[in-house]
Design a protein around this motif. Structure first.
Motif, short mmCIF file in Angstrom:
data_model
loop_
_atom_site.label_atom_id
_atom_site.label_comp_id
_atom_site.label_asym_id
_atom_site.label_seq_id
_atom_site.Cartn_x
_atom_site.Cartn_y
_atom_site.Cartn_z
N GLU A 86 0.83 -1.20 0.00
CA GLU A 86 0.00 0.00 0.00
C GLU A 86 0.87 1.25 0.00
N MET A 110 2.31 1.70 -3.39
CA MET A 110 1.33 2.21 -4.35
C MET A 110 1.15 3.72 -4.21
N GLU A 122 -3.37 -3.08 -7.20
CA GLU A 122 -4.56 -3.07 -6.36
C GLU A 122 -5.17 -4.47 -6.25
N ARG A 148 -3.15 -6.23 -3.77
CA ARG A 148 -3.46 -5.73 -2.43
C ARG A 148 -4.75 -6.34 -1.90
N TRP A 154 -14.72 -2.33 -8.03
CA TRP A 154 -13.39 -2.07 -7.48
C TRP A 154 -12.84 -0.74 -7.98
N ARG A 203 -11.10 1.99 -5.83
CA ARG A 203 -9.65 2.15 -6.01
C ARG A 203 -9.27 3.53 -6.50
#
Length: 739
Positions: A276, A279, A345, A348, A631, A635
């Motif tokens: 995370e 990212m 993602e 994750r 998502w 996201r």
């Protein structure tokens, strides 16, 4: 003909049932002189070993069989007590039939044992009313089920890889590709396809309502999506060395490798905190890259919340990268980075789901909470949600339970009112020949009646030929059972019904004296049960899940399509504090109902091997597109950091998002039986129809992320609509089909 593995499984099952049934029947009848106990010991393995489809390996099947003994005894007890009156027995059949059929909400094992438990009630609820024989009946059931469990251990089905093992293999494949970048795209997609629930044995599917099963299923879907994204990235062959993308891919590989190791060793998984942070660092670098292209030369001019140190991981050279020094357009680079961020993602999500599955509770609150809504709920509340969520006329599980309960109750009322001899065969016909659609029921009944007619003639001749000599029936019972339970499935339902008629004739001839009229009684009962089954199929949702899947998919597409404009507006706001994630609770509920309808629809399709296939809408592609919309709605606002300079008016993104919502609604209307024409896709804006975006756009990262997302969704909707156009108009059956 069936395949080799299926033929071997059928042979093992027929041997288990025949051996366990005969091992209980012969000693109890000829040794102990207990005909009632012997009869129940004979039918217990048939009910649980043949009529019920208990999935899993030998030990798993034996475990389920042992755990089913208490409810089996309860069903037999209730049936024995309610046999005092036809109306009481009918009311009990209505309740028992619904509860056991609706228990399918608990997963494949609960659904598999339902028919067998219903048969235990059916056997006991018919005259004569004999509560004094209750102990003998319960003893026979217990003996039969214990013998069946022993045979399942001694003659087991092969062990299949567990879902966790398959998931670990998929994660290792993803890790290898993310770190080394040399896996063929086809192999990546094949690895993702192996995680589809349709390719996993029912016993290994994570179908429960608890946190663990929900998290494993979500992790599997995320890994499938990740493998597909890695395959698409490999096929795109990026034209530049990008250290930031390579560093983020290295983090993805580490998370996947750690997840696979945790699944194989059973140790607790770690939440993907490092991924995370990577990212967010990655998105910060994208903002700086875009700002430099727009002429912001002073990095200190950037807001403090977007400055960060560069990634520390050494980059891996991307497959097909251009020689160092080649400078592609910043927009092209940002698009590639957007794809890398999307697959990160997915990794994750898989990491968070594994953290929940392996640790029982998340190590910290998962983000976004709406997509992991189950993570912090107690198990009883999760089961309550599963049950209450299916208590609706729109649930195919509820529809099937109502149809089954009405059919069995009507059969019990008719058999009791007409005082049919051996009336339980009426209910057995409803239970075994009933299907979830009227057409499938009719296709099953036609050969079944023909088989019963042939079997009745053969059984009558057998009873006349052997007469009162029970030794002859005792010699024939075991080989006839083996032939019926193995040869019947090999040769079709007509042969199954004919051979089973011979089995019941030889069994009952040993219990009490019978004549050829036993075959006549069975034929009458089967015809009566078939008529009742057809009437119930005609009156209660005759189309089964076929029409319901269209309705559920249409509502899902409308709900998820409405998320796209809200997501676009959230990302185009210059202030991060003003960004809000669109509400997705309704869409998540629609997703669960659509998945249940699709599962039942595929079950119906697989049960009709002789039916013409023809074109049909690509329901699986629609589910994938809806999942992508859900998502993306979470996201993009989460990782879409605000640009260094205020975002200019972005009419392209807003118009494309609005048109994509309209396209989703229009396709949904066609699925629902509404507008079958409407505006064609010609002239659709870029993104909604999959065209290339217009040149000259400022490379602001949030807009690029939206551009990649909307364009991908547009391609998916185009494929979905193409599959809908190939289908026959709604409401028309293809030639040769029975509605």
């Amino acid at each position: 003909m069936t395949t080799g593995p299926k033929r071997a499984a059928t042979l093992r099952r027929s041997l288990r049932v025949t051996v366990s049934a005969c091992a209980g029947f012969y000693p109890l009848l000829y040794g102990a002189g207990l005909p009632v106990t012997a009869l129940y010991a004979l039918f217990a393995p048939i009910a649980m070993g043949l009529l019920s489809a208990v999935p899993g390996s030998g030990r798993q099947q034996a475990s389920v069989t042992l755990r089913v003994i208490p409810p089996a005894l309860a069903a037999a007890t209730l049936g024995t007590l309610l046999a005092v009156d036809t109306w009481a027995a009918t009311a009990g059949m209505l309740v028992i039939g619904f509860v056991l059929a609706f228990a399918a909400v608990a997963g494949p094992r609960a659904a598999g044992v339902g028919p067998g438990l219903q048969l235990f009630y059916i056997l006991a609820c018919f005259p004569p009313y004999a509560p004094g024989t209750l102990e003998e009946r319960l003893a026979g059931l217990t003996v039969g089920l214990l013998l069946l469990a022993a045979c399942e251990i001694l003659l087991p089905d092969p062990v299949h890889p567990t879902y966790r093992e398959r998931l670990a293999t998929g994660l290792r494949t993803a890790a290898h590709e993310a770190l080394d970048r040399n896996t063929p795209p086809d192999r990546l997609r094949d690895a993702g396809s192996s995680l589809r629930l349709s390719r996993i044995p029912p016993a290994e599917r994570p179908a429960g309502a608890g946190r663990t099963d929900r998290a494993l299923e979500q992790a599997g879907r995320a890994v499938r999506r990740l493998l597909g994204q890695l395959a698409s990235l490999a096929e795109a062959r990026p034209e530049v060395r990008d250290p930031a993308s390579a560093a983020l891919l290295a983090h993805v590989g580490e998370v996947c490798e750690a997840g696979a190791r945790s699944l194989r060793t059973g140790t607790g998984a770690q939440a993907p905190d490092m991924l995370e942070r990577a990212m967010r660092d990655f998105q910060t670098e994208r903002v700086r890259l875009a700002a430099g292209e727009q002429g912001v030369s002073d990095p200190e001019a950037a807001p403090k919340d977007v400055r960060t140190a560069p990634p520390k991981r050494a980059p891996k050279v991307a497959r097909g990268a251009a020689p160092e020094g080649a400078r592609p357009s910043v927009t092209a680079l940002l698009r590639t980075q957007s794809r890398v961020l999307a697959l990160a993602e997915s990794a994750r999500v898989a990491g968070v789901a594994l953290d929940i599955a392996l640790n029982g509770v998340p190590s910290r609150a998962p983000v976004p909470r709406a997509m992991f809504w189950y993570a912090e709920l107690a198990t009883p509340r999760l089961w309550a949600r599963r049950v209450l969520g299916n208590v609706t006329l729109r649930s195919v599980l509820f529809q099937n339970a109502v149809r089954t309960a009405l059919g069995l109750a009507a059969a019990r009322l008719v058999a009791g009112s007409l005082d049919l001899t051996h009336g339980f065969w009426v209910l057995l016909a409803v239970l075994t020949l009933g299907r979830s659609t009227l057409g499938a029921t009719w296709r099953a009944i036609r050969p079944a009646l023909a088989g019963n007619a042939a079997g009745a003639v053969a059984a009558g001749a057998l009873l006349i030929g052997i007469g009162p000599y029970t030794e002859g029936y005792a010699v024939l019972l075991a080989p006839l059972m083996l032939l019926a339970f193995f040869g019947g499935p090999m040769l079709g339902i007509a042969c199954t019904q004919a051979l089973f008629t011979l089995v019941v004739a030889t069994a009952f001839a040993q219990i009490s004296p019978v004549t050829w009229r036993l075959s006549e009684a069975r034929m009458i009962d089967v015809v009566t049960g078939s008529v009742i089954g057809l009437l119930c199929g005609l009156m209660a949702w005759p189309a089964g899940a076929r029409r319901e899947v269209r309705r559920a998919m249409a509502e899902l597409l409308r709900s998820c399509g409405a998320l796209v404009p809200g997501t676009a507006e959230a990302l185009l706001k210059s202030s991060p504090g003003g960004r809000t994630v669109p509400g997705t609770l309704v869409s998540l509920s629609r997703m669960r109902l659509a998945e249940a309808a699709y599962t039942q629809y595929r079950t119906e399709a697989s049960a009709k091997p002789g039916a013409p296939e023809g074109p049909e809408a690509d329901w699986h592609a629609l589910l994938v597109a809806a999942d992508d919309m859900l998502w993306g709605a979470h996201r993009l606002p989460l990782f879409g950091l605000r640009p260094v300079v205020p975002a200019p008016p972005d009419a392209w993104t807003r118009n494309s998002a609005r048109r994509l919502e309209e396209e989703a609604a229009r396709i949904a209307a066609r699925l629902d039986g509404g507008d079958n024409g409407g505006d064609s896709r010609r002239g659709a804006p870029a993104g909604a129809g999959g065209a290339e975006p217009p040149a000259g756009r400022p490379p602001v990262p949030p807009s690029v992320d939206l551009e990649v997302w909307i364009t991908s969704l547009g391609h998916q909707l185009a494929r979905i609509e193409a599959s809908v156009e190939e289908r026959e108009p709604l409401g028309r059956e293809r030639p040769g089909q029975v509605p």
